[in-house]
Design an enzyme around this catalytic site. Structure first.
Site: not given
Length: 445
Positions: A150, A190, A223, A283, A362
């Protein structure tokens, strides 16, 4: 003395009279009407016309609007409104649809900014209580050492960044961090791990299941973001008490290969399907500032808005460019990598709010670079959730105390854990016209 002079003097007396009363606009209006002589009103053509109105609803109705809540489970919430076709307020209509075209979303996205903000803010108030904002805390339970490429990520083994790989945190360490987050006001905790997928990491997965059970047992929503999941892993996480799973699409399908090559877009969509099928809230959002064009931002929203079920929450991130990563070291010719303005964020949030009106939007990474006023603009556009705490995985974020002050300044309240969102006051007070699918006539909420 002229009529205008009389009116101005009476207005000053009315303000003085009303300042000692507690009924706000109503008492001011009564004081004004009694203080100004009838001849001062004039006519529609040569004077001042003053309207009388009652601004506040009955106290009992206000109480109901403040306390009514929907179910916490997104599937139960959606079931309540399954026969609902449209909502209309102040001449603006909205609907939960899954058949949006790119052209329709682009038309919304490209509205003049003032018109887009007005429309999004109205839609937000039709479906949500704008004073309630969810507070989430994100903890990196396993940092660095990821084999993915990434182009924005400081945790990849392919890039030389400030991040040093660390082993997975111990269960007790994570639970202590969750307690600190809860004490600071967070209601959703999370946990993120820097790896491509869970795969055959059985020992690590067992520890994560233990973390999920422990955090859930503290009364917090839980989460995780752990890379790709198969259907069986998603099922086990659900059984352990996982509330939601984050797996971002990052950008449009067209721009995605320019950012990531080690995991396909379809891989991400399959994980989202596995999570959804297990009954876990999804999410899923993206990142602005990856060198994408506005058509790519529209493309990302199109994918999200045409999923079988809209995500429970959509995080909108602004890239925090990290030295050592391709996107941190090599901005493209257009210079738009990492160059994300508050207006870019607000436009993306507003469009997401309009096309996915029941989704929580969010305000996520990059928030530290925006002023309180700019963040307020984003909340006004429809954001109703934030990440708090001083770190988002490896990048800086506003500290808990700063967010507490921001909430106090803006008059926001946090959404309690394991409690559904407040019913929109506009719905409770009958300001929204709701059209049901089962009947042709309109019903008032």
């Amino acid at each position: 003395m002229s009529t205008a002079t009389v009116a101005r003097a009476a207005l000053r007396r009315a303000v003085t009279l009303s300042s000692s009363r507690s009924n706000g606009v109503t008492s001011f209006t009564r004081a004004l009407s009694s203080a100004i002589p009838s001849e001062a009103y004039g006519s529609a053509t040569n004077g001042v016309v003053i309207d009388k109105y009652v601004a506040s609803p009955p106290a009992s109705t206000t109480s109901a609007a403040e306390t009514a809540r929907l179910p916490n489970d997104v599937h139960e919430r959606n079931a309540i409104y399954s026969d609902e076709e449209t909502r209309t307020m102040a001449g603006i209509s909205a609907t939960v649809r899954h058949d949006w075209t790119k052209e329709e979303i682009a038309e919304i996205y490209m509205l003049p900014f003032h018109e887009l903000m007005h429309r999004a803010a109205t839609v937000h108030r039709m479906y949500w209580n704008p004073s309630e904002v969810q507070q989430c805390t994100l903890l990196s339970i396993k940092t660095g050492g990821c084999t993915e490429d990434c182009g924005y990520c400081s945790q990849s083994t392919r890039y030389k960044t400030f991040v040093k790989p660390t082993p997975t945190m111990k269960v007790q360490q994570v639970l202590e961090a969750a307690k600190r987050a809860k004490d600071a006001g967070s209601t959703r905790f999370c946990m993120g791990a820097a790896w491509r997928e869970l795969g055959n990491k059985k020992n690590a997965f067992n520890h994560i299941l233990e973390m999920v059970r422990g955090v859930n047992g503290m009364g917090l929503e839980v989460c995780c973001t752990l890379g790709m999941l198969n259907a069986e892993q998603a099922k086990q996480l659900k059984e352990a008490g996982l509330t939601a799973y984050n797996h971002n699409l990052d950008t449009s399908p067209e721009h995605y290969p320019k950012v990531i090559t080690t995991r396909s877009y379809e891989d991400r969509l399959q994980t989202i399907a596995n999570v959804r099928d297990a009954g876990i809230s999804v999410c899923c959002g993206g990142i602005l500032g990856l060198g994408e064009k506005e058509t790519d931002r529209v493309g990302l929203l199109h994918v999200l808005a045409t999923l079988p079920d809209h995500p429970e929450s959509v995080p909108i991130n602004a890239l925090v460019a990290v030295e050592g990563t391709p996107l941190g070291d090599n901005p493209n010719e257009e210079g738009d990598i990492g160059n994300v303005s508050a207006f870019d964020m607000a436009r993306m949030i507003a469009t997401a709010r309009i096309v996915m009106p029941r989704t929580m939007v969010r305000l996520s990474a990059g928030r530290l670079s925006f002023s309180d006023a700019e963040q307020y603009m984003m909340f006004s556009a429809g954001a109703n959730s934030i990440f708090n705490g001083d770190k988002l995985l490896t990048t800086d974020n506003p500290e808990f105390d700063e967010d507490t002050r921001l909430f106090e300044k803006l008059g926001f309240v946090g959404k309690p854990a394991h409690a559904g969102p407040m019913v929109a006051p506009a719905e409770t007070l009958g300001e929204v016209v709701i059209t049901k699918v089962s009947r042709s006539e309109k019903q008032y909420a």
